[in-house]
Design a protein around this motif. Structure first.
Motif, mmCIF file in Angstrom:
data_model
loop_
_atom_site.group_PDB
_atom_site.id
_atom_site.type_symbol
_atom_site.label_atom_id
_atom_site.label_comp_id
_atom_site.label_asym_id
_atom_site.label_seq_id
_atom_site.Cartn_x
_atom_site.Cartn_y
_atom_site.Cartn_z
ATOM 1 N N LEU A 1 9.857 9.414 -2.740
ATOM 2 C CA LEU A 1 8.603 9.037 -3.380
ATOM 3 C C LEU A 1 8.390 7.531 -3.322
ATOM 4 O O LEU A 1 7.264 7.051 -3.093
ATOM 5 N N TYR A 2 9.481 6.760 -3.548
ATOM 6 C CA TYR A 2 9.388 5.312 -3.462
ATOM 7 C C TYR A 2 8.977 4.863 -2.052
ATOM 8 O O TYR A 2 8.131 3.971 -1.876
ATOM 9 N N ILE A 3 9.576 5.468 -1.021
ATOM 10 C CA ILE A 3 9.258 5.094 0.373
ATOM 11 C C ILE A 3 7.808 5.414 0.699
ATOM 12 O O ILE A 3 7.074 4.602 1.290
ATOM 13 N N ILE A 4 7.360 6.597 0.289
ATOM 14 C CA ILE A 4 5.973 6.995 0.558
ATOM 15 C C ILE A 4 5.004 6.058 -0.168
ATOM 16 O O ILE A 4 3.984 5.626 0.390
ATOM 17 N N SER A 5 5.329 5.712 -1.415
ATOM 18 C CA SER A 5 4.462 4.805 -2.185
ATOM 19 C C SER A 5 4.393 3.440 -1.520
ATOM 20 O O SER A 5 3.307 2.824 -1.425
ATOM 21 N N ALA A 6 5.534 2.916 -1.020
ATOM 22 C CA ALA A 6 5.548 1.616 -0.351
ATOM 23 C C ALA A 6 4.705 1.651 0.919
ATOM 24 O O ALA A 6 3.950 0.700 1.219
ATOM 25 N N LEU A 7 4.809 2.729 1.691
ATOM 26 C CA LEU A 7 4.005 2.845 2.909
ATOM 27 C C LEU A 7 2.520 2.897 2.595
ATOM 28 O O LEU A 7 1.697 2.281 3.286
ATOM 29 N N ILE B 1 1.005 1.604 -0.058
ATOM 30 C CA ILE B 1 0.572 0.272 -0.495
ATOM 31 C C ILE B 1 0.445 -0.675 0.698
ATOM 32 O O ILE B 1 -0.513 -1.462 0.806
ATOM 33 N N ALA B 2 1.411 -0.613 1.618
ATOM 34 C CA ALA B 2 1.337 -1.463 2.806
ATOM 35 C C ALA B 2 0.108 -1.136 3.647
ATOM 36 O O ALA B 2 -0.591 -2.031 4.160
ATOM 37 N N PHE B 3 -0.187 0.141 3.814
ATOM 38 C CA PHE B 3 -1.372 0.542 4.575
ATOM 39 C C PHE B 3 -2.642 0.039 3.919
ATOM 40 O O PHE B 3 -3.551 -0.485 4.596
#
Length: 281
Positions: A6-12, A14-16
């Motif tokens: 979930l953390y990785i998906i959230s970071a991606l 936000i970056a997008f």
């Protein structure tokens, strides 16, 4: 693992969004700070402001993180110290238990060599009980204030298998003896004749408390029936009789034992697994 994903998906995400925001907001803006003035795209300014906010938040949280780590480290040291103390205490208890077991074995060997113990149950021979009671009554008579002395009581048990099997009787009686010893109150002495008859002497119980004590011992035997080495469980019939006498009363040991035996006979007449307590007078 799920939280990390979930953390990785959230970071991606936000970056997008940050890249999309930078591509769509390319207009130049003028930034003034005291005497400094410079121009930069709106997206970079906002992203830089966001980054500065994140850095400030991290710096603010650093003291609490350090404090938490110090507390965790201190608690870990305390836990290790307590664990070492517990292990040391456990070793000391184990050592004392071994010493106690050795003393008990030596004591039993001594009593057995003197012919005091009944060989099947490892309890005191029941024939010695009147002599033991007489000795205790004699000690009572030497006391100045006999009215303050605790009452003396006797319990007698008859524990026999419902379906008798002579080959398993010694094993059954030995198991019953162990059960009685495990459930015993302090100041209780057990006796046995090795043939299914058990007895116990105790001081300091009222007639009501003695009745409850007899019922508790009876229940312990019935709820934990002997299991033979063959795996067979032996159902028992346990009747209990008892007698109680005040320390100041002029009563002989034989009379106290006879009263307990009389109570046992009355319990047997009333049916299976009964308890009967009489006051010796």
């Amino acid at each position: 693992m799920t939280i990390m994903r979930l953390y990785i998906i959230s970071a991606l995400v936000i970056a997008f969004l940050a890249i999309l925001f930078a591509l769509q907001n390319t207009n130049l803006v003028t930034i003034q700070l005291f005497v400094w003035e410079y121009q930069q795209s709106l997206a970079l300014i906002l992203l830089g402001t966001l980054a500065i906010g994140v850095i400030i938040g991290l710096l603010v949280s650093v003291p609490s993180v350090i404090r938490r780590n110090v507390q965790v480290s201190r608690l870990q040291k305390q836990t290790e110290s307590l664990t070492q103390q517990i292990e040391a205490k456990a070793q000391a208890v184990h050592s004392e238990a071994q010493k106690t077991t050795a003393v008990q074995q030596n004591y039993e060997e001594l009593l057995n060599s003197l012919g005091v113990l009944e060989p099947t149950t490892k309890l005191i021979r029941q024939g010695l009980m009147p002599q033991a009671i007489a000795t205790q009554l004699a000690q009572y008579q030497k006391q100045a204030d006999m009215a303050q002395l605790p009452a003396l009581s006797v319990l007698v048990f008859k524990a026999l298998p419902v379906v008798e099997d002579s080959y398993s009787l010694p094993e059954v009686f030995a198991t019953v003896a162990k059960t009685l010893q495990q459930q015993a109150l302090p100041n209780t002495w057990f006796y046995s004749d090795g043939c299914g008859h058990f007895a116990a002497t105790h001081t300091g119980l009222s007639q009501q408390a003695l009745t409850q004590y007899g019922e508790d011992l009876q229940a312990a035997i019935l709820e934990n029936p002997p299991v033979l080495t063959t795996g067979k469980t032996v159902e028992l019939d346990v009747s209990v009789g008892g007698a109680i006498a005040d320390a100041g009363s002029a009563i002989a040991s034989d009379q106290l034992v006879q009263t307990a035996e009389k109570a046992l006979q009355e319990a047997l007449q009333r049916g299976r697994n009964r308890v009967r307590i009489l006051r010796a007078a």
